[in-house]
Scaffold this motif. Sequence first.
Motif, PDB file in Angstrom:
ATOM      1  N   MET A   1       1.006  -1.500   0.337  1.00  0.00           N
ATOM      2  CA  MET A   1       0.055  -0.160  -0.101  1.00  0.00           C
ATOM      3  C   MET A   1       1.422   1.047   0.246  1.00  0.00           C
ATOM      4  O   MET A   1       1.615   1.597   0.796  1.00  0.00           O
ATOM      5  N   ALA A   2       0.796   1.808  -1.494  1.00  0.00           N
ATOM      6  CA  ALA A   2       1.124   3.002  -1.362  1.00  0.00           C
ATOM      7  C   ALA A   2       0.768   4.338   0.055  1.00  0.00           C
ATOM      8  O   ALA A   2      -0.195   4.404   0.190  1.00  0.00           O
ATOM      9  N   LEU A   3       1.582   5.372   0.098  1.00  0.00           N
ATOM     10  CA  LEU A   3       1.181   6.437   0.893  1.00  0.00           C
ATOM     11  C   LEU A   3       0.371   7.580   0.407  1.00  0.00           C
ATOM     12  O   LEU A   3       0.839   8.417   0.466  1.00  0.00           O
ATOM     13  N   TRP A   4      -0.778   7.052  -0.052  1.00  0.00           N
ATOM     14  CA  TRP A   4      -1.206   9.035  -0.780  1.00  0.00           C
ATOM     15  C   TRP A   4      -1.804   9.535  -0.357  1.00  0.00           C
ATOM     16  O   TRP A   4      -1.229  10.477  -1.431  1.00  0.00           O
ATOM     17  N   ASP A   5      -1.735   9.408   0.868  1.00  0.00           N
ATOM     18  CA  ASP A   5      -2.135  10.351   1.544  1.00  0.00           C
ATOM     19  C   ASP A   5      -0.693  11.703   2.116  1.00  0.00           C
ATOM     20  O   ASP A   5      -1.388  12.634   2.490  1.00  0.00           O
ATOM     21  N   LYS A   6       0.532  11.440   1.722  1.00  0.00           N
ATOM     22  CA  LYS A   6       1.386  12.188   1.547  1.00  0.00           C
ATOM     23  C   LYS A   6       0.668  13.180   0.421  1.00  0.00           C
ATOM     24  O   LYS A   6       2.020  14.868   0.389  1.00  0.00           O
ATOM     25  N   LEU A   7       0.164  13.085  -0.971  1.00  0.00           N
ATOM     26  CA  LEU A   7      -0.137  13.822  -1.370  1.00  0.00           C
ATOM     27  C   LEU A   7      -1.416  15.337  -1.378  1.00  0.00           C
ATOM     28  O   LEU A   7      -0.697  16.265  -2.137  1.00  0.00           O
ATOM     29  N   GLY A   8      -2.115  14.633  -0.794  1.00  0.00           N
ATOM     30  CA  GLY A   8      -3.238  16.262  -0.253  1.00  0.00           C
ATOM     31  C   GLY A   8      -3.958  15.562  -1.712  1.00  0.00           C
ATOM     32  O   GLY A   8      -3.324  15.713  -2.698  1.00  0.00           O
ATOM     33  N   GLY A   9      -4.691  16.393  -1.332  1.00  0.00           N
ATOM     34  CA  GLY A   9      -6.345  16.209  -2.270  1.00  0.00           C
ATOM     35  C   GLY A   9      -6.568  16.840  -3.521  1.00  0.00           C
ATOM     36  O   GLY A   9      -5.827  17.413  -3.147  1.00  0.00           O
ATOM     37  N   GLY A  10      -7.782  16.848  -4.087  1.00  0.00           N
ATOM     38  CA  GLY A  10      -8.137  17.765  -4.787  1.00  0.00           C
ATOM     39  C   GLY A  10      -8.817  17.394  -5.561  1.00  0.00           C
ATOM     40  O   GLY A  10      -9.361  16.363  -6.201  1.00  0.00           O
ATOM     41  N   GLY A  11      -9.123  18.217  -6.552  1.00  0.00           N
ATOM     42  CA  GLY A  11      -9.654  17.839  -8.245  1.00  0.00           C
ATOM     43  C   GLY A  11     -11.051  17.523  -8.478  1.00  0.00           C
ATOM     44  O   GLY A  11     -12.101  18.230  -7.064  1.00  0.00           O
ATOM     45  N   ASN A  12     -11.667  17.709  -9.572  1.00  0.00           N
ATOM     46  CA  ASN A  12     -13.600  18.039  -9.099  1.00  0.00           C
ATOM     47  C   ASN A  12     -13.476  16.309  -9.944  1.00  0.00           C
ATOM     48  O   ASN A  12     -14.189  15.701 -10.833  1.00  0.00           O
ATOM     49  N   ILE A  13     -14.386  15.885  -8.602  1.00  0.00           N
ATOM     50  CA  ILE A  13     -14.707  14.551  -8.179  1.00  0.00           C
ATOM     51  C   ILE A  13     -16.501  14.211  -8.166  1.00  0.00           C
ATOM     52  O   ILE A  13     -16.868  15.108  -7.699  1.00  0.00           O
ATOM     53  N   GLU A  14     -16.536  13.808  -9.075  1.00  0.00           N
ATOM     54  CA  GLU A  14     -18.532  13.288  -8.789  1.00  0.00           C
ATOM     55  C   GLU A  14     -18.731  12.126  -8.445  1.00  0.00           C
ATOM     56  O   GLU A  14     -17.740  11.472  -9.187  1.00  0.00           O
ATOM     57  N   ASP A  15     -19.591  11.843  -7.225  1.00  0.00           N
ATOM     58  CA  ASP A  15     -19.697   9.866  -6.750  1.00  0.00           C
ATOM     59  C   ASP A  15     -21.178  10.168  -6.388  1.00  0.00           C
ATOM     60  O   ASP A  15     -21.990  10.934  -6.497  1.00  0.00           O
ATOM     61  N   ARG A  16     -20.899   9.218  -8.028  1.00  0.00           N
ATOM     62  CA  ARG A  16     -22.588   8.390  -8.467  1.00  0.00           C
ATOM     63  C   ARG A  16     -22.486   6.736  -7.935  1.00  0.00           C
ATOM     64  O   ARG A  16     -23.310   6.478  -8.585  1.00  0.00           O
ATOM     65  N   ARG A  17     -21.011   6.809  -7.124  1.00  0.00           N
ATOM     66  CA  ARG A  17     -21.610   5.240  -6.968  1.00  0.00           C
ATOM     67  C   ARG A  17     -22.858   4.637  -5.607  1.00  0.00           C
ATOM     68  O   ARG A  17     -23.382   3.771  -5.706  1.00  0.00           O
ATOM     69  N   GLY A  18     -23.645   5.867  -5.164  1.00  0.00           N
ATOM     70  CA  GLY A  18     -24.680   5.435  -4.195  1.00  0.00           C
ATOM     71  C   GLY A  18     -25.720   5.757  -5.179  1.00  0.00           C
ATOM     72  O   GLY A  18     -26.955   5.249  -4.659  1.00  0.00           O
ATOM     73  N   MET A  19     -25.912   6.045  -6.587  1.00  0.00           N
ATOM     74  CA  MET A  19     -26.911   6.530  -6.933  1.00  0.00           C
ATOM     75  C   MET A  19     -27.893   5.104  -7.838  1.00  0.00           C
ATOM     76  O   MET A  19     -26.984   4.531  -7.883  1.00  0.00           O
ATOM     77  N   GLY A  20     -28.538   5.219  -8.104  1.00  0.00           N
ATOM     78  CA  GLY A  20     -28.634   3.792  -9.008  1.00  0.00           C
ATOM     79  C   GLY A  20     -28.453   3.726 -10.149  1.00  0.00           C
ATOM     80  O   GLY A  20     -27.318   3.828 -10.399  1.00  0.00           O
ATOM     81  N   ALA A  21     -28.795   2.714 -11.001  1.00  0.00           N
ATOM     82  CA  ALA A  21     -27.934   2.307 -12.279  1.00  0.00           C
ATOM     83  C   ALA A  21     -28.085   3.387 -12.837  1.00  0.00           C
ATOM     84  O   ALA A  21     -29.271   4.165 -13.146  1.00  0.00           O
ATOM     85  N   LEU A  22     -27.209   3.769 -14.173  1.00  0.00           N
ATOM     86  CA  LEU A  22     -27.306   4.807 -14.882  1.00  0.00           C
ATOM     87  C   LEU A  22     -26.889   5.698 -13.924  1.00  0.00           C
ATOM     88  O   LEU A  22     -27.188   7.212 -15.076  1.00  0.00           O
TER      89      LEU A  22
ATOM     90  N   VAL B   1      -5.018  10.971  -5.885  1.00  0.00           N
ATOM     91  CA  VAL B   1      -3.946  10.794  -7.384  1.00  0.00           C
ATOM     92  C   VAL B   1      -4.518  11.532  -8.133  1.00  0.00           C
ATOM     93  O   VAL B   1      -3.190  12.649  -8.721  1.00  0.00           O
ATOM     94  N   ILE B   2      -6.143  12.719  -8.594  1.00  0.00           N
ATOM     95  CA  ILE B   2      -6.296  13.699  -8.836  1.00  0.00           C
ATOM     96  C   ILE B   2      -5.383  14.606  -8.501  1.00  0.00           C
ATOM     97  O   ILE B   2      -5.393  15.686 -10.542  1.00  0.00           O
ATOM     98  N   GLY B   3      -5.730  14.993  -7.898  1.00  0.00           N
ATOM     99  CA  GLY B   3      -5.150  15.891  -7.694  1.00  0.00           C
ATOM    100  C   GLY B   3      -3.499  16.563  -7.439  1.00  0.00           C
ATOM    101  O   GLY B   3      -3.171  17.142  -7.925  1.00  0.00           O
ATOM    102  N   SER B   4      -3.164  15.675  -6.968  1.00  0.00           N
ATOM    103  CA  SER B   4      -1.821  15.644  -7.359  1.00  0.00           C
ATOM    104  C   SER B   4      -1.601  15.879  -9.131  1.00  0.00           C
ATOM    105  O   SER B   4      -0.505  16.554  -9.371  1.00  0.00           O
ATOM    106  N   SER B   5      -2.069  15.235  -9.995  1.00  0.00           N
ATOM    107  CA  SER B   5      -2.184  15.271 -11.475  1.00  0.00           C
ATOM    108  C   SER B   5      -2.026  16.517 -11.839  1.00  0.00           C
ATOM    109  O   SER B   5      -1.668  16.893 -12.902  1.00  0.00           O
ATOM    110  N   ASN B   6      -3.520  17.476 -11.551  1.00  0.00           N
ATOM    111  CA  ASN B   6      -3.718  18.238 -11.684  1.00  0.00           C
ATOM    112  C   ASN B   6      -3.019  19.154 -11.248  1.00  0.00           C
ATOM    113  O   ASN B   6      -2.319  20.468 -12.320  1.00  0.00           O
ATOM    114  N   ARG B   7      -1.759  19.517 -10.145  1.00  0.00           N
ATOM    115  CA  ARG B   7      -1.137  20.048  -9.800  1.00  0.00           C
ATOM    116  C   ARG B   7       0.668  20.198 -10.626  1.00  0.00           C
ATOM    117  O   ARG B   7       0.981  20.922 -11.434  1.00  0.00           O
ATOM    118  N   TYR B   8       0.317  18.829 -10.901  1.00  0.00           N
ATOM    119  CA  TYR B   8       1.809  18.511 -12.304  1.00  0.00           C
ATOM    120  C   TYR B   8       0.872  19.067 -13.721  1.00  0.00           C
ATOM    121  O   TYR B   8       2.074  19.405 -14.097  1.00  0.00           O
TER     122      TYR B   8
END
Length: 278
Positions: free
Chosen positions: A1-22, A83-90
Amino acid sequence: MALWDKLGGGGNIEDRRGMGALGIGGSLVAGIVVLALGYFGISADPALVEQLLVSAGVTGQSESTQTSEFKGQDSYETFASNVIGSSNRYWSKTLSGNTDYQTPRLVLFRNATQSGCGIATSEVGPHYCPLDKTIYLDETFFDVLAERLGGSNGDVAQAYVMAHEVGHHVQNVTGIMERVQNDPAYEQTGSNSLSVRLELQADCYAGLWANSIKDAGVFESDNEIQEAIVAAGDVGFDRIQSTTVSVNSVKWTHGSSAQRIESFNRGWKSGQLSQCSL
Ligand SMILES: [Zn+2]
């Protein structure tokens, strides 16, 4: 397990996992039912219909019944954000001067959701839709990947897949994708075809991102990410990627695992964008 917390977050994330199909909530389904009832001359209150449908389990979960597991940020969303936050910064830093980097949107879903390129399902796997500049990640794909990896480096493999999809976004916003796809030679297949080179460039871009976080102490060993690339290839990352065809309506072929690692390493070892030309 890599230590992702060291990166700090960010980014435009939409979480649709709790929604129904589609990713369609109860209100839309209720609205359709109300319209259908109206056709037969029956009038109904949409809110009431929605309540009835939800309690009967017809519509999946509406927002009010969203699984508590997906309310707020869980560890998966925090990981994706790192991951996406560090990628956006880069990429914002790297591309400044050439282009005003518009960061990608990231949609997390399970099983199926609507994308700007059509309906995204688990069969499609993680992919990027150039039309809405969004990366779609099905969490169930990563469940399978982690299971097959026996728990080792599953998270690094996920991060690599995400960074590869960001690579396609970079190709899109810099105009490389359009230029290549409009080239008559794009129709050709084979290990040195333009479509394969587009894939390999996305791997090289993923390597650039990995290089940018090298000093943050995220990876526990130098080999960790190469192992993850091999593993992602072994579990059918190429196969899954190839089904992106139906989503993008684009001819999509791939390099071998060896080509992918070679391309990734070019970015990872140099940290130089110039090393990732097509
Ligand atoms: Zn790809």
